[in-house]
Design a protein around this motif. Sequence first.
Motif, PDB file in Angstrom:
ATOM      1  N   VAL A 160      30.882  18.784   5.261  1.00 22.16           N
ATOM      2  CA  VAL A 160      31.022  17.412   4.771  1.00 22.16           C
ATOM      3  C   VAL A 160      32.472  16.942   4.799  1.00 22.16           C
ATOM      4  O   VAL A 160      32.746  15.763   5.047  1.00 22.16           O
ATOM      5  CB  VAL A 160      30.418  17.282   3.350  1.00 22.16           C
ATOM      6  N   LEU A 161      33.428  17.824   4.557  1.00 21.51           N
ATOM      7  CA  LEU A 161      34.833  17.414   4.552  1.00 21.51           C
ATOM      8  C   LEU A 161      35.314  17.026   5.939  1.00 21.51           C
ATOM      9  O   LEU A 161      36.133  16.118   6.086  1.00 21.51           O
ATOM     10  CB  LEU A 161      35.717  18.549   4.004  1.00 21.51           C
ATOM     11  N   LEU A 162      34.822  17.704   6.950  1.00 21.14           N
ATOM     12  CA  LEU A 162      35.309  17.484   8.310  1.00 21.14           C
ATOM     13  C   LEU A 162      34.444  16.499   9.089  1.00 21.14           C
ATOM     14  O   LEU A 162      34.952  15.793   9.966  1.00 21.14           O
ATOM     15  CB  LEU A 162      35.354  18.814   9.062  1.00 21.14           C
ATOM     16  N   ASN A 163      33.167  16.436   8.750  1.00 17.28           N
ATOM     17  CA  ASN A 163      32.244  15.596   9.507  1.00 17.28           C
ATOM     18  C   ASN A 163      32.062  14.221   8.864  1.00 17.28           C
ATOM     19  O   ASN A 163      32.201  13.189   9.517  1.00 17.28           O
ATOM     20  CB  ASN A 163      30.886  16.294   9.622  1.00 17.28           C
ATOM     21  N   GLN A 164      31.770  14.186   7.579  1.00 15.71           N
ATOM     22  CA  GLN A 164      31.485  12.918   6.923  1.00 15.71           C
ATOM     23  C   GLN A 164      32.709  12.261   6.257  1.00 15.71           C
ATOM     24  O   GLN A 164      32.815  11.037   6.226  1.00 15.71           O
ATOM     25  CB  GLN A 164      30.389  13.106   5.867  1.00 15.71           C
ATOM     26  N   ASP A 165      33.614  13.063   5.698  1.00 14.80           N
ATOM     27  CA  ASP A 165      34.656  12.529   4.815  1.00 14.80           C
ATOM     28  C   ASP A 165      36.024  12.221   5.415  1.00 14.80           C
ATOM     29  O   ASP A 165      36.922  11.811   4.668  1.00 14.80           O
ATOM     30  CB  ASP A 165      34.887  13.491   3.641  1.00 14.80           C
ATOM     31  N   PRO A 166      36.280  12.411   6.698  1.00 17.62           N
ATOM     32  CA  PRO A 166      37.636  12.145   7.181  1.00 17.62           C
ATOM     33  C   PRO A 166      38.163  10.758   6.849  1.00 17.62           C
ATOM     34  O   PRO A 166      39.358  10.601   6.563  1.00 17.62           O
ATOM     35  CB  PRO A 166      37.501  12.337   8.691  1.00 17.62           C
ATOM     36  N   HIS A 167      37.298   9.742   6.873  1.00 21.34           N
ATOM     37  CA  HIS A 167      37.772   8.389   6.550  1.00 21.34           C
ATOM     38  C   HIS A 167      38.212   8.296   5.092  1.00 21.34           C
ATOM     39  O   HIS A 167      39.259   7.712   4.775  1.00 21.34           O
ATOM     40  CB  HIS A 167      36.677   7.358   6.830  1.00 21.34           C
ATOM     41  N   GLN A 168      37.418   8.863   4.187  1.00 21.87           N
ATOM     42  CA  GLN A 168      37.767   8.781   2.771  1.00 21.87           C
ATOM     43  C   GLN A 168      39.025   9.597   2.463  1.00 21.87           C
ATOM     44  O   GLN A 168      39.877   9.154   1.692  1.00 21.87           O
ATOM     45  CB  GLN A 168      36.601   9.253   1.900  1.00 21.87           C
ATOM     46  N   LEU A 169      39.160  10.769   3.065  1.00 25.40           N
ATOM     47  CA  LEU A 169      40.352  11.575   2.844  1.00 25.40           C
ATOM     48  C   LEU A 169      41.593  10.863   3.363  1.00 25.40           C
ATOM     49  O   LEU A 169      42.666  10.939   2.771  1.00 25.40           O
ATOM     50  CB  LEU A 169      40.195  12.941   3.509  1.00 25.40           C
ATOM     51  N   ASP A 170      41.437  10.152   4.484  1.00 31.89           N
ATOM     52  CA  ASP A 170      42.563   9.359   4.997  1.00 31.89           C
ATOM     53  C   ASP A 170      42.893   8.200   4.066  1.00 31.89           C
ATOM     54  O   ASP A 170      44.058   7.979   3.707  1.00 31.89           O
ATOM     55  CB  ASP A 170      42.236   8.825   6.392  1.00 31.89           C
ATOM     56  N   LEU A 171      41.871   7.450   3.660  1.00 30.71           N
ATOM     57  CA  LEU A 171      42.093   6.289   2.787  1.00 30.71           C
ATOM     58  C   LEU A 171      42.652   6.705   1.435  1.00 30.71           C
ATOM     59  O   LEU A 171      43.460   5.974   0.835  1.00 30.71           O
ATOM     60  CB  LEU A 171      40.778   5.528   2.587  1.00 30.71           C
ATOM     61  N   TRP A 172      42.235   7.854   0.954  1.00 29.08           N
ATOM     62  CA  TRP A 172      42.693   8.355  -0.350  1.00 29.08           C
ATOM     63  C   TRP A 172      44.216   8.450  -0.389  1.00 29.08           C
ATOM     64  O   TRP A 172      44.852   8.030  -1.352  1.00 29.08           O
ATOM     65  CB  TRP A 172      42.051   9.713  -0.592  1.00 29.08           C
ATOM     66  N   GLN A 173      44.812   8.982   0.661  1.00 28.85           N
ATOM     67  CA  GLN A 173      46.266   9.114   0.668  1.00 28.85           C
ATOM     68  C   GLN A 173      46.954   7.856   1.214  1.00 28.85           C
ATOM     69  O   GLN A 173      48.053   7.510   0.787  1.00 28.85           O
ATOM     70  CB  GLN A 173      46.700  10.360   1.464  1.00 28.85           C
ATOM     71  N   TRP A 174      46.309   7.148   2.140  1.00 32.73           N
ATOM     72  CA  TRP A 174      46.919   5.962   2.770  1.00 32.73           C
ATOM     73  C   TRP A 174      47.077   4.816   1.777  1.00 32.73           C
ATOM     74  O   TRP A 174      48.127   4.162   1.742  1.00 32.73           O
ATOM     75  CB  TRP A 174      46.055   5.544   3.963  1.00 32.73           C
ATOM     76  N   THR A 175      46.058   4.573   0.962  1.00 31.67           N
ATOM     77  CA  THR A 175      46.116   3.427   0.047  1.00 31.67           C
ATOM     78  C   THR A 175      47.143   3.617  -1.054  1.00 31.67           C
ATOM     79  O   THR A 175      47.800   2.661  -1.473  1.00 31.67           O
ATOM     80  CB  THR A 175      44.735   3.155  -0.582  1.00 31.67           C
ATOM     81  N   ILE A 176      47.309   4.848  -1.533  1.00 30.85           N
ATOM     82  CA  ILE A 176      48.255   5.061  -2.631  1.00 30.85           C
ATOM     83  C   ILE A 176      49.641   5.470  -2.129  1.00 30.85           C
ATOM     84  O   ILE A 176      50.603   5.494  -2.901  1.00 30.85           O
ATOM     85  CB  ILE A 176      47.754   6.110  -3.637  1.00 30.85           C
ATOM     86  N   GLY A 177      49.735   5.790  -0.847  1.00 27.65           N
ATOM     87  CA  GLY A 177      51.033   6.066  -0.258  1.00 27.65           C
ATOM     88  C   GLY A 177      51.639   7.401  -0.604  1.00 27.65           C
ATOM     89  O   GLY A 177      52.859   7.576  -0.492  1.00 27.65           O
ATOM     90  N   MET A 178      50.825   8.374  -1.014  1.00 30.62           N
ATOM     91  CA  MET A 178      51.380   9.695  -1.296  1.00 30.62           C
ATOM     92  C   MET A 178      50.306  10.765  -1.163  1.00 30.62           C
ATOM     93  O   MET A 178      49.116  10.511  -1.341  1.00 30.62           O
ATOM     94  CB  MET A 178      52.009   9.753  -2.684  1.00 30.62           C
ATOM     95  N   MET A 179      50.785  11.963  -0.835  1.00 28.59           N
ATOM     96  CA  MET A 179      49.933  13.138  -0.739  1.00 28.59           C
ATOM     97  C   MET A 179      50.087  13.975  -1.996  1.00 28.59           C
ATOM     98  O   MET A 179      51.140  13.954  -2.651  1.00 28.59           O
ATOM     99  CB  MET A 179      50.341  13.975   0.469  1.00 28.59           C
ATOM    100  N   PRO A 180      49.065  14.758  -2.357  1.00 29.47           N
ATOM    101  CA  PRO A 180      49.207  15.677  -3.491  1.00 29.47           C
ATOM    102  C   PRO A 180      50.234  16.769  -3.181  1.00 29.47           C
ATOM    103  O   PRO A 180      50.570  17.018  -2.026  1.00 29.47           O
ATOM    104  CB  PRO A 180      47.806  16.282  -3.639  1.00 29.47           C
ATOM    105  N   THR A 181      50.697  17.414  -4.240  1.00 29.70           N
ATOM    106  CA  THR A 181      51.582  18.568  -4.073  1.00 29.70           C
ATOM    107  C   THR A 181      50.808  19.873  -4.109  1.00 29.70           C
ATOM    108  O   THR A 181      51.239  20.868  -3.534  1.00 29.70           O
ATOM    109  CB  THR A 181      52.657  18.591  -5.173  1.00 29.70           C
ATOM    110  N   ARG A 182      49.656  19.882  -4.794  1.00 27.46           N
ATOM    111  CA  ARG A 182      48.822  21.077  -4.788  1.00 27.46           C
ATOM    112  C   ARG A 182      47.373  20.713  -5.067  1.00 27.46           C
ATOM    113  O   ARG A 182      47.082  19.649  -5.635  1.00 27.46           O
ATOM    114  CB  ARG A 182      49.319  22.142  -5.746  1.00 27.46           C
ATOM    115  N   VAL A 183      46.474  21.633  -4.678  1.00 29.70           N
ATOM    116  CA  VAL A 183      45.031  21.390  -4.731  1.00 29.70           C
ATOM    117  C   VAL A 183      44.315  22.617  -5.301  1.00 29.70           C
ATOM    118  O   VAL A 183      44.664  23.755  -4.978  1.00 29.70           O
ATOM    119  CB  VAL A 183      44.480  21.102  -3.313  1.00 29.70           C
TER     120      VAL A 183
END
Length: 378
Positions: free
Chosen positions: A182-205
């Motif tokens: 699901v992360l690679l097939n369905q969610d790439p758009h949401q994972l991109d938008l998640w960081q693109w809209t707020i303008g930052m990436m997490p530091t850890r997961v």
Amino acid sequence: MQTVRLGIIGLGNMGKGHIGYLKKGEVSGVVLTAVSDSVPASLGWAKEQLGDQVALFADPYEMMDSGLVDGILIATPHFSHPELAIACFERGLHVLCEKPAGVYTKQVREMNDASRKSNAKFSMMYNQRTNPLYVKLKDLIDSGELGEIKRTNWIITNWYRSQSYYDSGTWRATWAGEGGGVLLNQDPHQLDLWQWTIGMMPTRVRAFCYFGKHRDIEVEDDVTAFVEYENGATGVFVTTTGEAPGTNRLEISGDRGKIVIEDNKLTFWRLRVSEPEFNRAYKGGFGQPECWKMDIPVEGSYPDHKGITQNWVNAILRDEPLIAPGEEGIKGLMLSNAMLLSTWTDNWVDLPIDEEKFYEYLQERMANSKFKKEVTSK
């Protein structure tokens, strides 16, 4: 150059979809001159649909060397994206790549390095970046209306897929066939938008991925991830293909309120004064800042895939800024790789991730995958 001569590699569902709007002339400044696919039936379909005006190639590298194309749209399985893109860059060809950028960031980093060494225009097919809802969200955040980000939450569980969907192809939902679930097939758009809209990436997961929880598959079909950002903000990402009905709700809280996108609406709960300012001044105990609920008007069309294609063509012809620069494809993939690596190691994962470690874990799973045969279109 007055017109971009376009070649498409991969005549699966996505490749055919792109051909559909190109045939209708819905993108200006481009002409489809060649297509490539290793499956004879797919080339037969192209011959029937496109006639003699478009050259057909079983070998994508022959198409690249044919002199018939200026740019390539890559619509093949995930693993092949970087390899094909690098070959294009080495030949001076422009590249528009379907999502995801690849399966693992080590591979995609090599693709980005090749892009930087060329003069080619490189874009990802992140068509959701043309959705007025997310364009407006990014504008509100970039302009400071929401203030500093404090929390992000995305519940994206409306990716329901039945067992028959997975059974429709032996490559589906396998480590060797798709490289993820699901992360690679369905969610790439949401994972991109998640960081693109707020303008930052997490530091850890820290993530918890479940493999074949709801379906008889090898890869992840249920994920809950927690992230931390450099400014102290936190976030949660929840996704699955096994729930019905599902939810698609993005909530972002800042020190001036919160924004929610759900049911194709954008709602802003705006504080009259920022939360930190109120907290410093208020002495009354249980009070809270005055809050106005506003339904934000979202204007503009949603050009979707053809909007990204048009932007890429305009970038080639007139140096228009790219909406989805190809080098940014590594960001969403970094998030999905981090979630898997966190699960596999049962620990926190710092970003950027240890790419060699992820690659080693992935190779182990690919070696034991039930799918062994390479596929050439998606």
